[in-house]
Every structure is written in structure tokens, then in C-alpha cells.
Design a protein around this motif. Structure first.
Motif, mmCIF file in Angstrom:
data_model
loop_
_atom_site.group_PDB
_atom_site.id
_atom_site.type_symbol
_atom_site.label_atom_id
_atom_site.label_comp_id
_atom_site.label_asym_id
_atom_site.label_seq_id
_atom_site.Cartn_x
_atom_site.Cartn_y
_atom_site.Cartn_z
ATOM 1 N N GLN A 81 0.824 -1.218 0.000
ATOM 2 C CA GLN A 81 0.000 0.000 0.000
ATOM 3 C C GLN A 81 0.858 1.269 0.000
ATOM 4 O OE1 GLN A 81 -3.446 -0.363 -0.307
ATOM 5 N NE2 GLN A 81 -3.243 1.773 -0.871
ATOM 6 N N PRO A 82 1.856 1.400 0.879
ATOM 7 C CA PRO A 82 2.696 2.600 0.833
ATOM 8 C C PRO A 82 3.452 2.745 -0.501
ATOM 9 C CG PRO A 82 3.028 1.452 2.908
ATOM 10 C CD PRO A 82 2.183 0.561 2.046
ATOM 11 N N LEU A 83 3.906 1.637 -1.054
ATOM 12 C CA LEU A 83 4.613 1.702 -2.329
ATOM 13 C C LEU A 83 3.661 2.130 -3.442
ATOM 14 C CD1 LEU A 83 7.182 1.398 -3.941
ATOM 15 C CD2 LEU A 83 6.741 -1.059 -4.075
ATOM 16 N N SER A 84 2.445 1.626 -3.415
ATOM 17 C CA SER A 84 1.436 2.054 -4.380
ATOM 18 C C SER A 84 1.215 3.564 -4.273
ATOM 19 C CB SER A 84 0.128 1.298 -4.133
ATOM 20 O OG SER A 84 -0.869 1.728 -5.024
ATOM 21 N N GLY A 85 1.176 4.073 -3.047
ATOM 22 C CA GLY A 85 1.026 5.519 -2.828
ATOM 23 C C GLY A 85 2.200 6.307 -3.375
ATOM 24 N N LEU A 86 3.410 5.810 -3.181
ATOM 25 C CA LEU A 86 4.601 6.478 -3.705
ATOM 26 C C LEU A 86 4.560 6.525 -5.232
ATOM 27 C CD1 LEU A 86 8.016 6.898 -2.753
ATOM 28 C CD2 LEU A 86 7.887 5.218 -4.576
ATOM 29 N N ILE A 87 4.184 5.410 -5.850
ATOM 30 C CA ILE A 87 4.098 5.355 -7.309
ATOM 31 C C ILE A 87 3.010 6.306 -7.789
ATOM 32 C CG2 ILE A 87 3.548 3.873 -9.283
ATOM 33 C CD1 ILE A 87 4.806 1.526 -7.622
ATOM 34 N N GLN A 88 1.865 6.325 -7.084
ATOM 35 C CA GLN A 88 0.765 7.220 -7.442
ATOM 36 C C GLN A 88 1.213 8.681 -7.364
ATOM 37 O OE1 GLN A 88 -2.581 6.253 -8.354
ATOM 38 N NE2 GLN A 88 -2.417 8.338 -9.110
ATOM 39 N N GLU A 89 1.917 9.018 -6.318
ATOM 40 C CA GLU A 89 2.426 10.386 -6.154
ATOM 41 C C GLU A 89 3.366 10.756 -7.300
ATOM 42 O OE1 GLU A 89 5.576 12.211 -3.116
ATOM 43 O OE2 GLU A 89 3.695 11.619 -2.132
ATOM 44 N N HIS A 90 4.230 9.846 -7.684
ATOM 45 C CA HIS A 90 5.145 10.063 -8.811
ATOM 46 C C HIS A 90 4.337 10.351 -10.077
ATOM 47 C CE1 HIS A 90 9.087 9.406 -10.817
ATOM 48 N NE2 HIS A 90 8.319 9.016 -11.838
ATOM 49 N N MET A 91 3.303 9.548 -10.302
ATOM 50 C CA MET A 91 2.454 9.711 -11.486
ATOM 51 C C MET A 91 1.675 11.028 -11.415
ATOM 52 S SD MET A 91 3.128 6.872 -13.115
ATOM 53 C CE MET A 91 1.817 6.444 -14.244
ATOM 54 N N ASP A 92 1.111 11.351 -10.239
ATOM 55 C CA ASP A 92 0.326 12.576 -10.076
ATOM 56 C C ASP A 92 1.164 13.836 -10.313
ATOM 57 O OD1 ASP A 92 -1.920 11.086 -9.510
ATOM 58 O OD2 ASP A 92 -1.834 11.424 -7.326
ATOM 59 N N ARG A 93 2.439 13.756 -9.995
ATOM 60 C CA ARG A 93 3.345 14.895 -10.223
ATOM 61 C C ARG A 93 3.786 14.993 -11.677
ATOM 62 N NH1 ARG A 93 7.330 14.704 -4.953
ATOM 63 N NH2 ARG A 93 5.763 15.406 -3.472
ATOM 64 N N ASN A 94 3.291 14.058 -12.489
ATOM 65 C CA ASN A 94 3.622 14.014 -13.918
ATOM 66 C C ASN A 94 5.130 13.875 -14.137
ATOM 67 O OD1 ASN A 94 2.651 13.857 -16.521
ATOM 68 N ND2 ASN A 94 2.957 16.033 -16.893
#
Length: 188
Positions: A81-94
Motif C-alpha cells: 500500500q505505501p509503495l502504491s502511494g509512492l508510485i501514485q504520487e510520482h504519477m500525479d506529479r507528472n
């Protein structure tokens, strides 16, 4: 390749218990590639970021997913779950997932390839790689020596307990069926 995220990053287990597949829900690379060490992750800022964690053993960047292989001393129920969040944040920051799109792997077409080798690569690309990608892995041509086909197993396939069955009962059977001159398929 810049990420334009519309869906949240999701994750699922793979047949390899040490590897988790994170679906990005968008194309991020034209060709998958292995990052078995932090030094080899330079093509992917996201893979480099994931290697910042001491539990990371390997990363594979697929066309629309990333698989992460962890060390044995930590469990996925604490990491996923935390890793998914980190990846999501990376994607959200474009932020870019891949910065270099030219593929330097051993699956490139070579003008010197024999017709047999071109046909083998074609079958691997059309039939086998898409199926293996569903489990977060990849398989690419290495070489054909005599009657033996050598392939690289990457991503979730590398070190997977069921990779021998995939290799012998799946890939080898199909290759022998299509190419009677192949007597054995081995992983390198």
C-alpha cells in the motif's frame, strides 16, 4: 515518457511471492526492461526512487506496469500500500517513468538474424510475452545455439518458483511445436 494519470495505481501479487505487480493503467514505455540493480535503473526515475528503499531487490518496468521484487526480510502486507502511494504520487506529479525510450536489450531485430531467429522472436513477441506480462514478467530472446534456444526471464519471472514450469511446460512446448529444430529452451 511523461505520465498522464487518470486511474489510481493498483497492485496484485504475482506467481513469484517476492514480487508484486503495480498497474499504472497507462502506457509508460514502448518496451519493458529490467532494473536488477540501482545502477541499472538510470532509464527510469521511478525505478531509481524505488531502489532508494533498502528492501528493494529488483524492479522491472513494463509497458504499463512495474514489478518490484523485495528482500525476504520484509513482507508485502507492510509494503504494498505505501509503495502504491509512492508510485501514485510520482504519477500525479507528472514525473517521467522512463527517460530514454530506445531499447538496448537483446530482443532487438538484427539484420543478420536468420529467418528462423526472426520467426522465433516474432512468436515470443506476439504470443508469449503478452501472456507472461499478465503476471508482471517478461521473456526475451537471447540466442539460438544449435538446437537450444536461450531466453532471458525478467521481472516477476526472474526467481519465480513457477518459472521452471512456465519455461518447460509452456514456452518450450510451444517452441518445439512451432519449430521442430528446437530441442530445448533454457533460461540465462
Amino acid at each position: 515518457m511523461k505520465a498522464q494519470n487518470n486511474s489510481p495505481v493498483t497492485f496484485e501479487p504475482t506467481p513469484n511471492p517476492a514480487t508484486m505487480k503495480f498497474m499504472l493503467h497507462q502506457k509508460v514505455s514502448d518496451e519493458g526492461f529490467d532494473c536488477p540493480t540501482a545502477q541499472e535503473a538510470e532509464r527510469s526515475p521511478l525505478a531509481s526512487k524505488i531502489f532508494g528503499f533498502p528492501w528493494t531487490s529488483a524492479v522491472y518496468v513494463g509497458t504499463d506496469f512495474i514489478t518490484v521484487t523485495k528482500q525476504d526480510w520484509v513482507e508485502w502486507d507492510l509494503l504494498a500500500q505505501p509503495l502504491s502511494g509512492l508510485i501514485q504520487e510520482h504519477m500525479d506529479r507528472n514525473e517521467p517513468v522512463v527517460v530514454e525510450l530506445k531499447y538496448f536489450g537483446d530482443n532487438e531485430e538484427d539484420a543478420n538474424d536468420s529467418p528462423l531467429v526472426r520467426n522465433i522472436k516474432s512468436v515470443l513477441n506476439r504470443e508469449i510475452r503478452p501472456v507472461v506480462a499478465l503476471d508482471g514478467g517478461d521473456i526475451v530472446f537471447n540466442r539460438l545455439e544449435g538446437n537450444t534456444l536461450y531466453i532471458h526471464m525478467r521481472g516477476a519471472c526472474a526467481g519465480c518458483p513457477s518459472s521452471t514450469a512456465t519455461l518447460k511446460e509452456g514456452i518450450e512446448v510451444r517452441m518445439k511445436e512451432l519449430f521442430p529444430e528446437i530441442h530445448e529452451v533454457l533460461a540465462v
